[in-house]
Write a protein that holds these residues in place. Structure first.
Motif, PDB file in Angstrom:
ATOM      1  N   ASP A  90      -4.481  10.917  12.215  1.00  0.00           N
ATOM      2  CA  ASP A  90      -5.596  11.401  13.036  1.00  0.00           C
ATOM      3  C   ASP A  90      -5.389  11.060  14.511  1.00  0.00           C
ATOM      4  OD1 ASP A  90      -6.759  12.367  10.736  1.00  0.00           O
ATOM      5  OD2 ASP A  90      -8.058  10.624  10.459  1.00  0.00           O
ATOM      6  N   GLY A  91      -4.134  11.186  14.962  1.00  0.00           N
ATOM      7  CA  GLY A  91      -3.822  10.983  16.371  1.00  0.00           C
ATOM      8  C   GLY A  91      -3.629   9.547  16.798  1.00  0.00           C
ATOM      9  N   LYS A  92      -3.816   8.589  15.898  1.00  0.00           N
ATOM     10  CA  LYS A  92      -3.660   7.174  16.223  1.00  0.00           C
ATOM     11  C   LYS A  92      -2.399   6.632  15.570  1.00  0.00           C
ATOM     12  CE  LYS A  92      -5.986   2.687  16.000  1.00  0.00           C
ATOM     13  NZ  LYS A  92      -7.221   1.951  15.574  1.00  0.00           N
ATOM     14  N   THR A  93      -1.650   5.803  16.312  1.00  0.00           N
ATOM     15  CA  THR A  93      -0.437   5.188  15.787  1.00  0.00           C
ATOM     16  C   THR A  93      -0.754   3.824  15.200  1.00  0.00           C
ATOM     17  OG1 THR A  93       0.980   6.322  17.380  1.00  0.00           O
ATOM     18  CG2 THR A  93       1.875   4.349  16.353  1.00  0.00           C
ATOM     19  N   TYR A  94      -0.250   3.587  13.999  1.00  0.00           N
ATOM     20  CA  TYR A  94      -0.433   2.302  13.323  1.00  0.00           C
ATOM     21  C   TYR A  94       0.922   1.617  13.170  1.00  0.00           C
ATOM     22  CZ  TYR A  94      -5.096   3.964  12.179  1.00  0.00           C
ATOM     23  OH  TYR A  94      -6.384   4.427  12.259  1.00  0.00           O
ATOM     24  N   GLN A  95       0.968   0.336  13.534  1.00  0.00           N
ATOM     25  CA  GLN A  95       2.187  -0.456  13.401  1.00  0.00           C
ATOM     26  C   GLN A  95       2.067  -1.379  12.201  1.00  0.00           C
ATOM     27  OE1 GLN A  95       5.191  -0.335  15.259  1.00  0.00           O
ATOM     28  NE2 GLN A  95       5.794  -1.500  13.432  1.00  0.00           N
ATOM     29  N   LEU A  96       3.015  -1.252  11.284  1.00  0.00           N
ATOM     30  CA  LEU A  96       3.030  -2.058  10.066  1.00  0.00           C
ATOM     31  C   LEU A  96       3.992  -3.232  10.225  1.00  0.00           C
ATOM     32  CD1 LEU A  96       3.374   0.917   7.540  1.00  0.00           C
ATOM     33  CD2 LEU A  96       1.256  -0.118   8.398  1.00  0.00           C
ATOM     34  N   THR A  97       3.878  -4.200   9.351  1.00  0.00           N
ATOM     35  CA  THR A  97       4.849  -5.290   9.342  1.00  0.00           C
ATOM     36  C   THR A  97       6.206  -4.735   8.923  1.00  0.00           C
ATOM     37  OG1 THR A  97       4.260  -5.881   7.062  1.00  0.00           O
ATOM     38  CG2 THR A  97       3.118  -7.046   8.827  1.00  0.00           C
ATOM     39  N   GLN A  98       7.253  -5.240   9.515  1.00  0.00           N
ATOM     40  CA  GLN A  98       8.620  -4.764   9.283  1.00  0.00           C
ATOM     41  C   GLN A  98       9.387  -5.817   8.481  1.00  0.00           C
ATOM     42  OE1 GLN A  98       8.888  -4.294  13.560  1.00  0.00           O
ATOM     43  NE2 GLN A  98       9.594  -2.196  13.301  1.00  0.00           N
ATOM     44  N   ARG A 152       0.815  -1.201   0.000  1.00  0.00           N
ATOM     45  CA  ARG A 152       0.000   0.000   0.000  1.00  0.00           C
ATOM     46  C   ARG A 152       0.862   1.271   0.000  1.00  0.00           C
ATOM     47  NH1 ARG A 152      -5.299   0.481   3.917  1.00  0.00           N
ATOM     48  NH2 ARG A 152      -5.575  -1.645   3.102  1.00  0.00           N
ATOM     49  N   TYR A 153       2.114   1.174   0.509  1.00  0.00           N
ATOM     50  CA  TYR A 153       2.975   2.357   0.480  1.00  0.00           C
ATOM     51  C   TYR A 153       4.330   1.968  -0.091  1.00  0.00           C
ATOM     52  CZ  TYR A 153       4.870   6.907   1.548  1.00  0.00           C
ATOM     53  OH  TYR A 153       5.408   8.158   1.414  1.00  0.00           O
ATOM     54  N   ALA A 154       4.663   2.507  -1.260  1.00  0.00           N
ATOM     55  CA  ALA A 154       5.949   2.238  -1.895  1.00  0.00           C
ATOM     56  C   ALA A 154       7.065   2.914  -1.105  1.00  0.00           C
ATOM     57  CB  ALA A 154       5.947   2.744  -3.336  1.00  0.00           C
ATOM     58  N   ASN A 174      12.372  -1.137   9.404  1.00  0.00           N
ATOM     59  CA  ASN A 174      11.490  -0.398   8.490  1.00  0.00           C
ATOM     60  C   ASN A 174      10.420  -1.296   7.895  1.00  0.00           C
ATOM     61  OD1 ASN A 174      13.248   1.825   8.787  1.00  0.00           O
ATOM     62  ND2 ASN A 174      14.504   1.130   7.058  1.00  0.00           N
ATOM     63  N   SER A 175       9.359  -0.674   7.424  1.00  0.00           N
ATOM     64  CA  SER A 175       8.418  -1.341   6.524  1.00  0.00           C
ATOM     65  C   SER A 175       8.749  -0.883   5.112  1.00  0.00           C
ATOM     66  CB  SER A 175       6.972  -0.976   6.870  1.00  0.00           C
ATOM     67  OG  SER A 175       6.072  -1.710   6.064  1.00  0.00           O
ATOM     68  N   LEU A 176       8.973  -1.835   4.227  1.00  0.00           N
ATOM     69  CA  LEU A 176       9.393  -1.540   2.852  1.00  0.00           C
ATOM     70  C   LEU A 176       8.363  -2.039   1.862  1.00  0.00           C
ATOM     71  CD1 LEU A 176      11.569  -0.668   0.741  1.00  0.00           C
ATOM     72  CD2 LEU A 176      12.528  -2.980   0.967  1.00  0.00           C
ATOM     73  N   HIS A 177       7.942  -1.166   0.941  1.00  0.00           N
ATOM     74  CA  HIS A 177       7.083  -1.548  -0.182  1.00  0.00           C
ATOM     75  C   HIS A 177       5.816  -2.281   0.244  1.00  0.00           C
ATOM     76  CE1 HIS A 177       9.994   0.086  -2.791  1.00  0.00           C
ATOM     77  NE2 HIS A 177      10.779  -0.959  -2.931  1.00  0.00           N
ATOM     78  N   GLY A 183      -6.722  -3.442   8.035  1.00  0.00           N
ATOM     79  CA  GLY A 183      -5.732  -4.114   8.863  1.00  0.00           C
ATOM     80  C   GLY A 183      -4.668  -4.843   8.082  1.00  0.00           C
ATOM     81  N   ASP A 184      -4.775  -4.870   6.768  1.00  0.00           N
ATOM     82  CA  ASP A 184      -3.793  -5.539   5.917  1.00  0.00           C
ATOM     83  C   ASP A 184      -2.405  -4.960   6.166  1.00  0.00           C
ATOM     84  OD1 ASP A 184      -2.470  -6.891   3.901  1.00  0.00           O
ATOM     85  OD2 ASP A 184      -3.549  -5.930   2.248  1.00  0.00           O
ATOM     86  N   GLN A 185      -1.472  -5.775   6.662  1.00  0.00           N
ATOM     87  CA  GLN A 185      -0.103  -5.366   6.984  1.00  0.00           C
ATOM     88  C   GLN A 185      -0.054  -4.227   8.000  1.00  0.00           C
ATOM     89  OE1 GLN A 185       2.375  -7.460   5.493  1.00  0.00           O
ATOM     90  NE2 GLN A 185       0.374  -8.382   5.118  1.00  0.00           N
ATOM     91  N   GLY A 186      -1.192  -3.999   8.673  1.00  0.00           N
ATOM     92  CA  GLY A 186      -1.279  -2.946   9.674  1.00  0.00           C
ATOM     93  C   GLY A 186      -1.928  -1.662   9.195  1.00  0.00           C
ATOM     94  N   TYR A 187      -2.233  -1.574   7.898  1.00  0.00           N
ATOM     95  CA  TYR A 187      -2.821  -0.349   7.345  1.00  0.00           C
ATOM     96  C   TYR A 187      -4.327  -0.301   7.641  1.00  0.00           C
ATOM     97  CZ  TYR A 187       1.411   0.354   4.534  1.00  0.00           C
ATOM     98  OH  TYR A 187       2.691   0.562   4.123  1.00  0.00           O
ATOM     99  N   PRO A 188      -4.858   0.879   7.953  1.00  0.00           N
ATOM    100  CA  PRO A 188      -6.293   0.997   8.218  1.00  0.00           C
ATOM    101  C   PRO A 188      -7.113   1.099   6.938  1.00  0.00           C
ATOM    102  CG  PRO A 188      -5.239   3.130   8.500  1.00  0.00           C
ATOM    103  CD  PRO A 188      -4.139   2.145   8.207  1.00  0.00           C
ATOM    104  N   GLY A 189      -8.364   0.636   7.035  1.00  0.00           N
ATOM    105  CA  GLY A 189      -9.327   0.818   5.961  1.00  0.00           C
ATOM    106  C   GLY A 189      -9.294  -0.246   4.890  1.00  0.00           C
ATOM    107  N   ASN A 190     -10.459  -0.558   4.352  1.00  0.00           N
ATOM    108  CA  ASN A 190     -10.557  -1.396   3.155  1.00  0.00           C
ATOM    109  C   ASN A 190     -10.183  -0.531   1.952  1.00  0.00           C
ATOM    110  OD1 ASN A 190     -11.761  -3.936   4.251  1.00  0.00           O
ATOM    111  ND2 ASN A 190     -13.384  -2.516   4.871  1.00  0.00           N
TER     112      ASN A 190
END
Length: 384
Positions: A116-124, A103-105, A129-132, A167-174
């Motif tokens: 929006d004030g909330k912390t999201y943890q992504l897969t590393q 979702r984020y290159a 780092n989270s890459l690609h 919640g995919d890889q920690g990202y919010p929203g469908n």
């Protein structure tokens, strides 16, 4: 008319004239099976062919450019991208070779960000780092082939779609994502990305093709190629390859590609700490054009011996230039070619790395009711 404009017209002319000389022909699209996923699901292949001899092979696994076949100045066709010949290799030895990235290159520091004030943890998956997009990014998904068609303007296109759940890889929203690949008869492959979400999230989509204009397996790698990037600044990195936040001038450095630079010129220059940190170039360039509504030039790669030229045009404000520093000879690619350092380069149109954590880089946020858009064009031609 500027000198750069003249150069672009000269570069495009040969393939464009070839297309015009064959008016009864038209671009074509064919579909077949490339292989199967471990669960038995078919990986589809689409081949788009223009009447100028350019063809592109796409596969649904990763919404990937599997091959990009381009004539040289003498009409000899070669595949100018690295990749694999079979599904099992893409799965067993994954790499970022032509896939759609999301979702984020690029990198997000510590794999976390606030929204929006909330912390999201992504897969590393790159140290801390989270890459690609993380461990299971969009490059590892088997996308749906939504359509393959011939368009009224004579171009051919393939549309692929993907649903990335909340919640995919920690990202919010469908997130619902679409990429449309379109090939015309003058040597342009256009990629149009769009996405919508039902919750605030971040999005940064790109293609991660690695190019060698000499062709897959060209024995001299890419060091005999010349690169132009219209960027007067770049984002230097720390030892984790995360931007420091500085927008540094390229003047007087090996990061100055504004007038064209041979790739052998600077890639081993240990007097520049940035080259040492990245083992070559692996940096984001701040395009002088900024974010644009219509695609504008972001890079021009030229290979004198074959005469092939690749131009990258985009609406994005940044370009990550990666000089193939981590190709280490352990991966066996198409045609049993061993890929080694510098054998191919990536020119990734994007937002700046770690933008969600660096407010001075802008915003990567996408909100409900909005539609994310990005256009990237790979335009190939020949010159004498």
């Amino acid at each position: 008319m500027t000198n750069s404009s003249i150069g672009l017209i000269r570069g495009i002319a040969p393939l464009a004239l070839l297309a015009l000389s064959n008016p009864v022909q038209a671009a074509t699209a064919t579909t077949s099976d490339f292989g199967k996923m471990p669960n038995g699901e078919a990986v589809k292949e689409v081949k788009l062919t223009g009447n100028n001899g350019v063809s592109v092979v796409l596969i649904t696994l990763g919404a990937t450019i599997q091959a990009f076949n381009v004539p040289d100045k003498n009409g000899h066709v070669a595949d100018i991208t690295v990749g694999y010949d079979k599904v099992s290799s893409y799965i067993d030895a994954p790499n970022y070779w032509g896939q759609t990235i999301g979702r984020y290159a690029n990198r997000i520091a510590n794999g976390s960000f606030k929204l929006d004030g909330k912390t999201y943890q992504l897969t590393q998956n790159d140290g801390t780092n989270s890459l690609h997009g993380g461990k299971e990014g969009f490059d590892k998904r088997n996308w749906k082939l939504a359509s393959v068609k011939t368009n009224p303007d004579g171009t051919v296109s393939a549309t692929m779609t993907l649903r990335s759940p909340d919640g995919d890889q920690g990202y919010p929203g469908n997130l619902d994502v679409t990429v449309v690949y379109t090939l015309d008869d003058s040597g342009s492959l256009t990629m149009q990305y769009s996405a919508t979400t039902d919750q605030p999230t971040i999005v940064n989509l790109t293609n991660h093709a690695l190019f060698n204009l000499g062709g897959n397996g060209w024995p001299y790698g890419t060091y005999d190629e010349k690169l132009t990037i219209p960027a007067s600044r770049y984002t230097p990195i720390n030892d984790k390859l995360i931007p420091t936040g500085e927008l540094r001038a390229v003047d007087g450095t090996v990061f100055d590609f504004r007038n064209g630079r041979m790739l052998y010129d600077g890639v081993r220059d240990g007097s520049d700490e940035q080259i040492v940190l990245a083992h070559g170039w692996d940096h984001n360039f701040v395009l002088d054009k900024g974010h644009t509504d219509k695609p504008e030039l972001a890079a021009r790669l030229e290979h004198a011996q074959s005469g092939r030229v690749l131009e990258v045009l985009t609406t994005a404000p940044g370009l990550q230039f990666y000089s193939g520093n981590f190709l280490d000879g352990t991966l066996l690619g198409k045609g049993n070619v061993v890929y080694r350092m510098g054998d191919a380069v990536a020119l990734e149109a994007q937002l700046f790395p770690d933008t969600p954590n660096q407010p001075n880089f802008g915003s990567a946020e996408l909100d409900p009711g909005q539609t994310y858009h990005r256009t990237i064009i790979y335009r190939v031609s020949t010159q004498d």
